[in-house]
Design a protein around this motif. Structure first.
Motif, PDB file in Angstrom:
ATOM      1  N   GLY A 164       1.226  19.545  -3.864  1.00 51.68           N
ATOM      2  CA  GLY A 164       0.105  18.850  -2.659  1.00 51.68           C
ATOM      3  C   GLY A 164      -0.841  17.815  -2.744  1.00 51.68           C
ATOM      4  N   ARG A 165      -0.453  17.094  -2.155  1.00 53.73           N
ATOM      5  CA  ARG A 165      -2.339  16.220  -1.892  1.00 53.73           C
ATOM      6  C   ARG A 165      -3.286  16.706  -1.795  1.00 53.73           C
ATOM      7  N   ASN A 166      -3.192  17.251  -0.772  1.00 60.37           N
ATOM      8  CA  ASN A 166      -4.285  17.939  -0.001  1.00 60.37           C
ATOM      9  C   ASN A 166      -4.773  19.972   0.200  1.00 60.37           C
ATOM     10  N   LEU A 167      -5.403  19.776  -0.965  1.00 62.31           N
ATOM     11  CA  LEU A 167      -6.345  21.464  -1.037  1.00 62.31           C
ATOM     12  C   LEU A 167      -6.249  21.829  -0.637  1.00 62.31           C
ATOM     13  N   VAL A 209      -3.078  19.789  -7.691  1.00 63.30           N
ATOM     14  CA  VAL A 209      -3.427  19.259  -6.501  1.00 63.30           C
ATOM     15  C   VAL A 209      -2.854  17.980  -7.017  1.00 63.30           C
ATOM     16  N   GLN A 210      -2.010  17.109  -6.778  1.00 60.03           N
ATOM     17  CA  GLN A 210      -1.103  15.568  -7.321  1.00 60.03           C
ATOM     18  C   GLN A 210      -0.639  14.857  -6.403  1.00 60.03           C
ATOM     19  N   ASP A 211      -0.523  13.397  -5.833  1.00 63.36           N
ATOM     20  CA  ASP A 211      -0.810  12.225  -5.562  1.00 63.36           C
ATOM     21  C   ASP A 211       0.628  12.474  -5.984  1.00 63.36           C
ATOM     22  N   VAL A 212       1.867  12.176  -5.693  1.00 58.41           N
ATOM     23  CA  VAL A 212       3.171  11.978  -6.561  1.00 58.41           C
ATOM     24  C   VAL A 212       3.587  10.662  -6.288  1.00 58.41           C
ATOM     25  N   GLY A 213       2.676  10.152  -6.057  1.00 60.06           N
ATOM     26  CA  GLY A 213       2.578   8.279  -5.269  1.00 60.06           C
ATOM     27  C   GLY A 213       2.115   8.227  -6.332  1.00 60.06           C
ATOM     28  N   GLU A 214       1.071   8.323  -6.872  1.00 62.73           N
ATOM     29  CA  GLU A 214      -0.453   8.035  -8.354  1.00 62.73           C
ATOM     30  C   GLU A 214      -0.216   8.273  -9.617  1.00 62.73           C
ATOM     31  N   ILE A 215       1.326   9.623  -9.750  1.00 64.69           N
ATOM     32  CA  ILE A 215       1.414   9.827 -11.058  1.00 64.69           C
ATOM     33  C   ILE A 215       1.361   8.039 -12.148  1.00 64.69           C
ATOM     34  N   ARG A 255       6.086  12.327 -17.629  1.00 64.78           N
ATOM     35  CA  ARG A 255       6.088  13.607 -18.777  1.00 64.78           C
ATOM     36  C   ARG A 255       5.054  14.744 -18.736  1.00 64.78           C
ATOM     37  N   LEU A 256       3.619  14.322 -18.424  1.00 61.64           N
ATOM     38  CA  LEU A 256       2.465  15.196 -18.979  1.00 61.64           C
ATOM     39  C   LEU A 256       2.648  15.964 -17.896  1.00 61.64           C
ATOM     40  N   PHE A 257       2.717  15.125 -16.802  1.00 62.15           N
ATOM     41  CA  PHE A 257       2.853  15.252 -15.509  1.00 62.15           C
ATOM     42  C   PHE A 257       4.075  16.925 -15.601  1.00 62.15           C
ATOM     43  N   ILE A 260       9.527   2.471  -0.828  1.00 60.62           N
ATOM     44  CA  ILE A 260      10.854   2.646  -1.703  1.00 60.62           C
ATOM     45  C   ILE A 260       9.859   3.851  -2.822  1.00 60.62           C
ATOM     46  N   HIS A 261       9.069   2.709  -3.636  1.00 62.01           N
ATOM     47  CA  HIS A 261       8.366   3.870  -4.643  1.00 62.01           C
ATOM     48  C   HIS A 261       8.088   5.286  -3.949  1.00 62.01           C
ATOM     49  N   ILE A 262       7.607   5.254  -3.095  1.00 59.70           N
ATOM     50  CA  ILE A 262       7.057   6.846  -2.271  1.00 59.70           C
ATOM     51  C   ILE A 262       8.292   7.955  -2.435  1.00 59.70           C
ATOM     52  N   ASN A 263       9.568   7.098  -1.756  1.00 61.70           N
ATOM     53  CA  ASN A 263      10.340   7.834  -1.469  1.00 61.70           C
ATOM     54  C   ASN A 263      11.238   7.845  -2.273  1.00 61.70           C
TER      55      ASN A 263
END
Length: 245
Positions: free
Chosen positions: A32-35, A57-63, A67-69, A107-110
């Motif tokens: 998630g993005r909130n530690l 911690v990761q904001d998946v909208g900012e990956i 592959r690395l993730f 649309i990118h996020i969802n």
């Protein structure tokens, strides 16, 4: 003992899902993005009996590198048995209609960032010839309606991608489940008027666990949404255009 990755782990459905597997002494990796929220959930799940609870911690909208993730998640746990993708937003339709850039971002996020993650998870699971991919979509993707068609577009895209992924991975013993909840009573929908059609996150989480155990492909939760959406999908367009949905 299962190694389970939950992306969007701070959502109400994801928390309930994690708790179910904590009782089974699974190893959990919460993303998630909130530690601060992740640490609170981690402590709760450890007390509930989880064998091990880790967080990332990761904001998946900012990956930037999917592959690395995915490789990082695998390395943290030492392997992945089940991955649940539960992140997303519920945007205001009128706001998106007035702001095209915001509409595309939603649309990118969802959809798009989830597709990026799933593509890499699919490659990993295909090579290992095992694994369970579970994605939370929405009944909103079954038919475009004026009240939420941009959100619905993202969920329809995601459902179509999962259908193709399921077909691709079937020979490799990889399970792909598309979960389509109806109305769920969560903090994200706290301002919506409620009725008997609304379900609690705990009920949705139990439905997801059952779908995994029974090797389902597409599951509507609660079950009656399958029939509601069957009706909605088959309303003739000339009549549908007159409805306020």
């Amino acid at each position: 003992m299962k190694n389970i990755v939950i992306i969007g782990a701070t959502s109400a459905i994801a928390q309930s899902f994690a708790e179910l597997y904590a009782h089974q002494q699974a190893r959990l990796l919460l993303v998630g993005r909130n530690l601060q929220k992740l640490e609170i959930i981690k402590d709760h799940l450890s007390a509930a009996g989880a064998n091990d609870v880790l967080h990332y911690v990761q904001d998946v909208g900012e990956i930037e590198d999917y592959r690395l993730f995915v490789q990082t998640l695998r390395d943290i746990l030492g392997g992945i048995d089940v991955i649940l993708v539960a992140h997303g937003t519920l945007p205001d339709q009128k706001m998106l209609e007035a702001n095209t850039a915001l509409a595309l971002k939603e649309i990118h996020i969802n959809a798009l960032c989830t597709i990026g993650i799933l593509n890499e998870v699919a490659n990993l699971f295909e090579a290992e010839q095992r694994g369970v991919i579970c994605v939370i979509g929405s009944v909103a993707g079954d038919r475009g309606r004026k009240s939420n068609y941009i959100y619905g577009t993202a969920k329809a895209m995601l459902a179509s991608f999962c259908e193709g992924l399921r077909h691709r991975l079937a020979p490799f013993n990889v399970q792909v489940i598309t979960v389509k909840p109806g109305f769920v009573d969560t903090p994200m929908t706290q301002n919506f008027p409620k009725s008997f059609l609304w379900a609690k996150p705990e009920a949705i989480a139990k439905g997801i666990m059952t779908a995994i155990e029974k090797e389902k492909n597409v599951v509507y939760l609660p079950f009656f949404w399958r029939y509601i959406m069957l009706i909605i999908r088959n309303i003739p367009q000339s009549i549908f255009n007159k409805l306020n949905l």
